[in-house]
Design a protein around this motif. Sequence first.
Motif, PDB file in Angstrom:
ATOM      1  N   ILE A  87       2.395 -18.126  -4.139  1.00 59.43           N
ATOM      2  CA  ILE A  87       1.468 -17.193  -3.507  1.00 59.43           C
ATOM      3  C   ILE A  87       2.310 -16.114  -2.846  1.00 59.43           C
ATOM      4  N   GLY A  88       2.207 -14.890  -3.354  1.00 62.05           N
ATOM      5  CA  GLY A  88       2.958 -13.766  -2.794  1.00 62.05           C
ATOM      6  C   GLY A  88       2.261 -13.246  -1.552  1.00 62.05           C
ATOM      7  N   GLY A  89       3.031 -12.913  -0.548  1.00 59.27           N
ATOM      8  CA  GLY A  89       2.485 -12.373   0.690  1.00 59.27           C
ATOM      9  C   GLY A  89       2.698 -10.874   0.757  1.00 59.27           C
ATOM     10  N   SER A  90       2.676 -10.335   1.931  1.00 55.28           N
ATOM     11  CA  SER A  90       2.866  -8.900   2.126  1.00 55.28           C
ATOM     12  C   SER A  90       4.204  -8.467   1.525  1.00 55.28           C
ATOM     13  N   GLY A  91       4.156  -7.518   0.628  1.00 56.38           N
ATOM     14  CA  GLY A  91       5.361  -6.996   0.002  1.00 56.38           C
ATOM     15  C   GLY A  91       5.766  -7.711  -1.267  1.00 56.38           C
ATOM     16  N   LEU A  92       5.210  -8.868  -1.563  1.00 55.05           N
ATOM     17  CA  LEU A  92       5.534  -9.579  -2.798  1.00 55.05           C
ATOM     18  C   LEU A  92       4.303  -9.570  -3.689  1.00 55.05           C
ATOM     19  N   TYR A  93       4.252  -8.572  -4.566  1.00 57.56           N
ATOM     20  CA  TYR A  93       3.098  -8.414  -5.460  1.00 57.56           C
ATOM     21  C   TYR A  93       3.439  -8.760  -6.891  1.00 57.56           C
ATOM     22  N   LEU A  97       0.157 -15.637  -7.682  1.00 57.77           N
ATOM     23  CA  LEU A  97      -1.040 -14.982  -7.155  1.00 57.77           C
ATOM     24  C   LEU A  97      -0.642 -14.097  -5.979  1.00 57.77           C
ATOM     25  N   ALA A  98      -1.027 -12.829  -6.048  1.00 56.99           N
ATOM     26  CA  ALA A  98      -0.806 -11.921  -4.919  1.00 56.99           C
ATOM     27  C   ALA A  98      -1.844 -12.248  -3.847  1.00 56.99           C
ATOM     28  N   ARG A  99      -1.406 -12.790  -2.737  1.00 53.85           N
ATOM     29  CA  ARG A  99      -2.309 -13.290  -1.688  1.00 53.85           C
ATOM     30  C   ARG A  99      -3.277 -12.234  -1.173  1.00 53.85           C
ATOM     31  N   HIS A 100      -2.797 -11.018  -1.002  1.00 51.44           N
ATOM     32  CA  HIS A 100      -3.643  -9.931  -0.505  1.00 51.44           C
ATOM     33  C   HIS A 100      -4.173  -9.063  -1.643  1.00 51.44           C
ATOM     34  N   GLY A 101      -4.002  -9.523  -2.880  1.00 51.25           N
ATOM     35  CA  GLY A 101      -4.381  -8.725  -4.043  1.00 51.25           C
ATOM     36  C   GLY A 101      -3.310  -7.679  -4.306  1.00 51.25           C
ATOM     37  N   ARG A 102      -3.214  -7.270  -5.554  1.00 55.01           N
ATOM     38  CA  ARG A 102      -2.239  -6.226  -5.873  1.00 55.01           C
ATOM     39  C   ARG A 102      -2.595  -4.958  -5.111  1.00 55.01           C
ATOM     40  N   GLY A 103      -1.593  -4.330  -4.541  1.00 62.55           N
ATOM     41  CA  GLY A 103      -1.830  -3.138  -3.738  1.00 62.55           C
ATOM     42  C   GLY A 103      -2.234  -3.446  -2.312  1.00 62.55           C
ATOM     43  N   HIS A 104      -2.162  -4.702  -1.924  1.00 61.76           N
ATOM     44  CA  HIS A 104      -2.503  -5.155  -0.566  1.00 61.76           C
ATOM     45  C   HIS A 104      -3.881  -4.641  -0.157  1.00 61.76           C
ATOM     46  N   ARG A 105      -4.902  -4.977  -0.944  1.00 61.07           N
ATOM     47  CA  ARG A 105      -6.251  -4.472  -0.708  1.00 61.07           C
ATOM     48  C   ARG A 105      -7.110  -5.386   0.173  1.00 61.07           C
ATOM     49  N   LEU A 106      -6.614  -6.595   0.465  1.00 60.90           N
ATOM     50  CA  LEU A 106      -7.382  -7.525   1.296  1.00 60.90           C
ATOM     51  C   LEU A 106      -6.691  -7.733   2.644  1.00 60.90           C
ATOM     52  N   LEU A 107      -7.458  -7.651   3.700  1.00 58.60           N
ATOM     53  CA  LEU A 107      -6.940  -7.961   5.035  1.00 58.60           C
ATOM     54  C   LEU A 107      -6.848  -9.476   5.200  1.00 58.60           C
TER      55      LEU A 107
END
Length: 82
Positions: free
Chosen positions: A9-15, A52-62
């Motif tokens: 699970i990728g976090g902030s900055g890991l997409y 899985l990008a935890r915040h979605g690709r592009g960090h679209r989820l808070l």
Amino acid sequence: MGEIRIGVIGGSGLYAMEGLRVDEERRIETPWGQPSDAFILGELDGRKVAFLARHGRGHRLLPTELNFRANIYGFKTLASSS
């Protein structure tokens, strides 16, 4: 694709994962709705991996918008179907 034994699970900055050879993207329906994004399935150093990008690709989820139940259920579904 073979047996998936590793989930990341990728976090902030890991997409995306450097070195991951992508085989497919898979969207999974869960009893809790949609996971954060499509699961990226591929191979890394000879091992089958689901990312899985935890915040979605592009960090679209808070953080408060993350559907962690759907994310974990999706990984379990992938592990049982591989």
